[in-house]
Design an enzyme around this catalytic site. Structure first.
Site: not given
Lengths: 326, 346
Positions: A129, A29, A87, A59-60, A83-85
């Protein structure tokens, strides 16, 4: 030798691999035209074009799923989860798909892909975040998990991750993006699964990762100069594969172990490491294994609160000093 | 209600038997696939009643025309992405029956030597790129394979099968949007068998057709077909594959069909209204195709011979699996990582 920021090192590492291998493609993104929300991928679109550097919808699942489908049919994608969050919204791929497919298919499918994320706190972004999600990823057999602490490691470990035939989660630390370090000219390729002793010492081993590495080094300096305590600082760098030999070797020399972890205490990466040390180096130990972590709380946003939650230099110094004088 | 979709409601042409667009050799190939998938699934059902197949099993009995028509329209090199209800789709791409039954039975001759089981059938050499047991996960994955084809200039099409229940999960919508935006060579094939596991799909959607009625949101055509008519499946998907191959982007095709057994081994399907199963069996895809081929002049004896030949293959495969040793335990630790092993530390 040039001085690069950590964020420039990300773009340098990706560019190095894309220039080398046309099967390396990059999606995420805002990564192309905008150069990434952390500005860590600036210039890649211009250098490699829109076929290889893709702006995706928010759209992860599509991002990680597409990376997987491309990887299993011959490409070597790098996917950014901003952001790793986040995931958590595409965790199926991290938990069920990437790591298990090779095993379930009896080795028919190979999954050479990298998932890059902005991990960790310190940026006052609040609980969703700022998390350190190493332990969300390192629990799955089949996945590799890497977290560089310096610009040169970003380039070298990213190159190693892209060239690795396994799925790799690459956790950049968002509060390190502005930090600088020397990065040699030319191609840099490191190795996954190698920890680095950044400061040798005799009295205690400090195991650190990501943003905690520089704090551990500062703490070691203070402990030496003010308290005469000589700490060995190890940048673990790679949780899977884990350089157990380096860690256990250090424990054998110092007899004391402190982990410095940014994650909340419960089931943080250090818990696995101290479990290994307790199993395999028990008779080398001169005292309890000590974990210095964020308490078991969500991360707050305000400066004063976040600074109190994440292990600080002074907390590391105090904890080690008290433990060693007990 | 579950039977809101009348069996014949979407059949585009009631007189298909008069159509001659599909060559007879292709039709006989499709009959063969119907017979194979029907008899092999029946065998799987029998074997798990005898406890020779453990775990779970999701059968395609009644839905064979989708697998047969979809596979018959594919070219070598095209890729299939299947679900946990994937035996028929795997067999239809040419994976040997013995390999599939061996996998279901946990034998060393299994397709993945027992490491995957019924829900994860995969045979890369046949273009079967996996059977996925997490609802919706494989739609984005199929997009990724199609992205690779587009990027590399390859001409293969990725074909992704899923059930009606999948249309309510986020990955379905993310994948359709992604594929449509990128004009990817992927074809999404929804097998609407009226039930999402134990619940009628009609109870949990605000539209009539769970896939097709969502297509417009992604700029795709609304396509609903009779999924029990193998010719219709073949013709519709042939067009969709051609469109994808020509670079004109994805299609979403909803095939109306019906599963004869419950959702899985554990489900006796008592939630079905009385008479529904019988009504659908009147339109059994295998029997209906026999009738059509008969009308085209194919003798019953010829079709019986195909059935018998396939039964022999299945019998021999069953015996080979029963005689095969259980999966070798030395593979417990292999292929976790690409170096062939499971070491995560030194």
């Amino acid at each position: 030798m040039a001085e690069l920021t950590y964020r420039e090192a990300v773009a340098r590492g990706i560019a190095q691999e894309m220039a080398r291998d046309e099967n390396v493609v990059f999606l995420g993104e805002d990564v192309a035209k905008a150069g990434g929300v952390f500005k860590a991928t600036v210039g890649l679109l211009e250098q490699f074009g829109p076929k290889r550097v893709l702006d995706t919808p928010i759209s992860e699942q599509a991002i990680l799923g597409a990376a997987m489908g491309a990887a299993m049919t011959g490409l070597r994608p790098i996917a950014e989860i901003m952001f790793a969050d986040f995931i958590a919204v595409c965790y199926d791929y991290i938990a069920n798909e990437f790591p298990k497919t090779r095993y379930m298919t009896n080795g028919q499918i190979t999954m050479p892909l990298v998932v890059r994320c902005g991990n960790g706190g310190g940026a006052r972004f609040g609980a969703q975040h700022s998390q350190s999600v190493e332990n969300w990823c390192m629990q799955f057999p089949g996945l590799k998990v890497v977290a560089p602490s310096s610009p040169v490691d970003v380039v070298g470990l990213l190159a190693a991750a892209v060239r690795d035939p396994n799925p790799v989660v690459f956790l950049e630390h968002k509060s390190l993006y502005a930090t600088k370090g020397e990065v040699p000219e030319g191609e840099i390729v490191d190795q996954l699964g190698i920890a680095k002793i950044l400061r040798p010492g005799r009295d205690a081993t400090i195991l650190a990762l990501g943003m905690m590495v520089s704090r551990a080094l500062q703490a070691a300096q203070t402990l030496q100069s003010e308290h005469g305590i000589d700490c060995e600082v190890i940048d673990v760098r790679s949780l899977v594969p884990l350089d157990t030999q380096c860690i256990l070797g250090s424990v054998a020399r110092t007899g004391r172990v402190f982990t410095v972890e940014e994650n909340p205490r419960q089931l943080g990466w250090g818990a696995e490491l101290v479990s290994i040390i307790a199993d395999e180096s028990f008779y080398d130990l001169d005292g309890p294994l000590v974990r210095i972590t964020t308490p078991n709380i969500p991360l707050p946003a305000a400066d004063a609160l976040e600074d109190l939650a994440i292990p600080s230099v002074s907390r590391i110094v105090d904890t080690i000093r008290r433990a060693l004088s007990a | 209600m579950a039977n809101k979709l009348a069996p014949h409601s979407a059949t585009p042409s009631p007189n298909r038997s008069e159509a001659t667009l599909i060559p007879l050799t292709k039709r006989l190939e499709m009959y063969r696939l119907l017979s194979l998938t029907r008899q092999a699934e029946q065998r799987a059902f029998d074997l798990f009643l005898q406890n020779q197949i453990k775990g779970t099993s999701h059968l395609s009995l009644g839905q064979e025309a989708v697998a047969a028509g979809a596979a018959a329209a594919m070219q070598p090199g095209d890729l299939s992405f299947c679900t946990y209800r994937g035996h028929a789709h795997t067999l239809a791409r040419g994976v040997p029956v013995e390999k599939v039954l061996g996998e279901l039975m946990g034998r060393d001759n299994g397709l993945m030597r027992g490491k995957g089981g019924s829900m994860h059938l995969t045979s890369v050499e046949h273009g079967v790129m996996g059977s996925y047991a997490i609802i919706g996960a494989h739609l984005p994955i199929a997009c990724g394979a199609a992205w690779r084809a587009q990027y590399k200039g390859h001409k293969d099409v990725s074909v992704c099968f899923f059930g009606d229940g999948t249309t309510n999960i986020g990955a379905f919508h993310e994948a359709l949007n992604f594929a449509a935006c990128m004009k990817l060579p992927v074809v999404f094939v929804c097998e609407n068998n009226l039930y999402m596991e134990y619940t009628p799909i009609a109870d949990v959607i605000p539209v009539q057709y769970p896939a097709a009625d969502r297509a417009a949101a992604y700029g795709l055509d609304r396509i609903v077909i009779d999924g029990n008519d193998v010719d219709v499946v073949y013709e519709t998907l042939s067009q969709a594959y051609a469109k994808a191959r020509a670079g004109h982007g994805p299609s979403l095709v909803e095939c109306l069909t019906y599963r004869y057994s419950g959702h899985s081994r554990a489900d006796p399907a008592k939630y079905r209204p009385a008479g529904e199963l019988e009504k659908w069996k009147e339109r059994d895809p295998v029997k209906a195709y026999r009738k059509r081929l008969g009308a085209l002049g194919v003798a019953d004896a010829k079709l019986d011979a195909i059935d018998a030949e396939i039964l022999k293959i299945i019998d021999e495969a069953t015996q080979a699996c029963q005689a095969a040793p259980p999966t070798s335990t030395d593979i417990l630790f292999t292929d976790v990582y690409a170096d062939g092993g499971c070491a995560w530390r030194n």
